[in-house]
Enzyme design. Sequence first.
Site, mmCIF file in Angstrom:
data_model
loop_
_atom_site.group_PDB
_atom_site.id
_atom_site.type_symbol
_atom_site.label_atom_id
_atom_site.label_comp_id
_atom_site.label_asym_id
_atom_site.label_seq_id
_atom_site.Cartn_x
_atom_site.Cartn_y
_atom_site.Cartn_z
ATOM 1 N N SER A 97 0.815 -1.211 0.000
ATOM 2 C CA SER A 97 0.000 0.000 0.000
ATOM 3 C C SER A 97 0.853 1.267 0.000
ATOM 4 C CB SER A 97 -0.938 -0.056 1.204
ATOM 5 O OG SER A 97 -2.001 0.840 1.036
ATOM 6 N N ASP A 241 -2.255 6.331 -3.924
ATOM 7 C CA ASP A 241 -1.170 5.579 -3.295
ATOM 8 C C ASP A 241 -0.859 4.385 -4.216
ATOM 9 O OD1 ASP A 241 -3.307 3.867 -2.689
ATOM 10 O OD2 ASP A 241 -2.485 3.295 -0.759
ATOM 11 N N ASP A 243 -1.345 1.203 -4.362
ATOM 12 C CA ASP A 243 -2.320 0.182 -4.749
ATOM 13 C C ASP A 243 -3.700 0.783 -5.015
ATOM 14 O OD1 ASP A 243 -2.714 0.616 -1.975
ATOM 15 O OD2 ASP A 243 -3.625 -1.353 -1.738
ATOM 16 N N ASP A 245 -6.108 2.307 -3.563
ATOM 17 C CA ASP A 245 -7.347 2.296 -2.788
ATOM 18 C C ASP A 245 -7.595 3.676 -2.180
ATOM 19 O OD1 ASP A 245 -5.194 1.981 -1.081
ATOM 20 O OD2 ASP A 245 -6.129 0.444 0.167
HETATM 21 MG MG MG Z 1 -3.369 1.551 -0.240
#
Ligand code: MG
Length: 455
Positions: A97, A241, A243, A245
Site C-alpha cells: 500500500s 497511493d 495500490d 485504494d
Molecule cells: Mg493503499
Amino acid sequence: MKRLMISVSGIRGVVGEGLTPDVITEYSAAFGSYCEGGKIIVGRDSRSTGAMVRYAALAGLVSVGCDVVDLGIAATPTIQLAVEKSDAAGGIAFTASHNPDEWNALKFFSADGLFLDEAQSMRLKEIKDDWLVNWVPWDEIGHVTDYKDAVDDHIKVVLDHPLFDIPAIRKRNFKVAVDAVGGAGCNLIPSLLAELGCEVVKLNCEITGRFPRSPEPLAENITDLGELVRKEHCDLGLALDPDADRLSIVDDQGNPIGEEYTLAIAARLVLASEKGPLVTNVSTTRALDDIALQAGVPIYRSKVGEIYVVRKMQEVGALIGGEGNGGVIFPGIHLGRDSAVGSVMALQTLVKAGKPLSEVMQTFPKYVISKQKISIMDLHPDDILAKLHAHYKEEEHDETDGLKVIRPDGWFQMRASNTEPILRIFAEGKDQAGADALIQEAVKTVEEIMPQAEE
Ligand code: MG
C-alpha cells in the site's frame, strides 16, 4: 530488525528482513488451506519486489491445490471486486500500500472480496502456526492462469452505477491531472477518466518498479501535482497511493483539499440522493459529523482499518463510508476503499455544482487535521498507550482505537499503526494553529512517556 507486522491488514514487512520468500510461501499455503484449496485471485502493485513475492506466494498456493487466477499489476479495489464478482474462494493483493519501496505485503481477502476480519485472521494464523497446511500430492498441484480484463471489468461496474450521470460528466470534457505514483493505479484511473471524456494530464503514470515520490498521497507529497494543475489549467488533480485504494484531490487552483475531504465529498454526494447511515473511523474529520447532521442521518465510528469500517457498515446498513486517508467505500458498488469510485464522485460533484472545485470546497465545514508519527522501535504500543490512558484519564476521551482525547475546539488521538512499528498521532482543530497546538501537546506527552514505557 526482522519485523513482520501481522494484522487485519495482512502481513507486511521489509523485503529481505521480515518479509522473505519462506514466510510468504508459508502464509500463502496457509491461506490456500484456509480457502480449502479453492480458486484464488491474485494481483500486485508495481513495486520492484512484486515478482519475487508473487513467485513465492504462487508456490504456496498451488502446493495446497489452489488454482490461481493472476490479474498481474492491479489496484487493490480491482482485485477485491474481481474476487467478489467471481466464484473464487479468496484473493491476495501483493502490496504494501502506502509504504515505501523496501516494504511489501500480502493483503488477504475472503470470497466476498472483503479483508479478513479479526476472527478470520486468527484462524489463518492458527493454520500457519500449527502446521495445519494441506499440502497436496504431486498430481493435485494447482494451475496458474492470467486474466487481463479485470481493469475493464472494474471500470464497467463503477460507470454502470445509477448514482453517476455519465453523459453529463462526458459533456463537461473535464481536464484532469493524475499522479498515480508509478503504482497500480497507472492502469486504472487514466483509462477510467478517458471513458468519462476527460482530457488526462499524466504525472508519475509510468510503471518503473520504483516510486517517484513519497508514496502516501499526503498534501506535502503531491506538490508537483498541484503545480501541474496550475500550469495546465486543469479542473482538478487526483493523487493515488501505490495500490490505488486511496485518493487525494487537488483543486483547480492547485491546492490539495486534504485527503480527509475525499470522503467528505463522497458522503455529501451520496446523502444528497438517499438517506442512510454514514460510517467512518475514529480518526476521521469532524466535517463528517456536520455532513451527517445536515443530511439528518446517523454517523457511526469504528476502529481504524478497512475491515473495521466495513463490518460497522454492514451492521448498520450504511449508504456510504470510508476512512479519512482518502479511502471511499460505497457499498452500492462494493465494500472496499476504491479510488475509482472516489474519482467519479468528485467529477459528479463538479457536474452538480456547476462551479470550480475551489469554490465547491468553500461550502464544506472547515477543519484542519495534523498528522504525525513517532517510531516506537521495539517498545510495545500497549505499554505506551496504558501510560497515556493514565495521563489523560480525567479528560473526555474515546477508547475505540488507542486513545482519543476530546476537547471543545478539537481532538487528538494516539494509536498504534496496523502496518508499521509506529505510533500515529492525529489532531484536529478549527484552523492550522489549533491543530498544530494539539499535536504538539500530544507529541510532547508521548515523548515524555516513552522512556517510562521502556522501563
Ligand atoms: Mg493503499
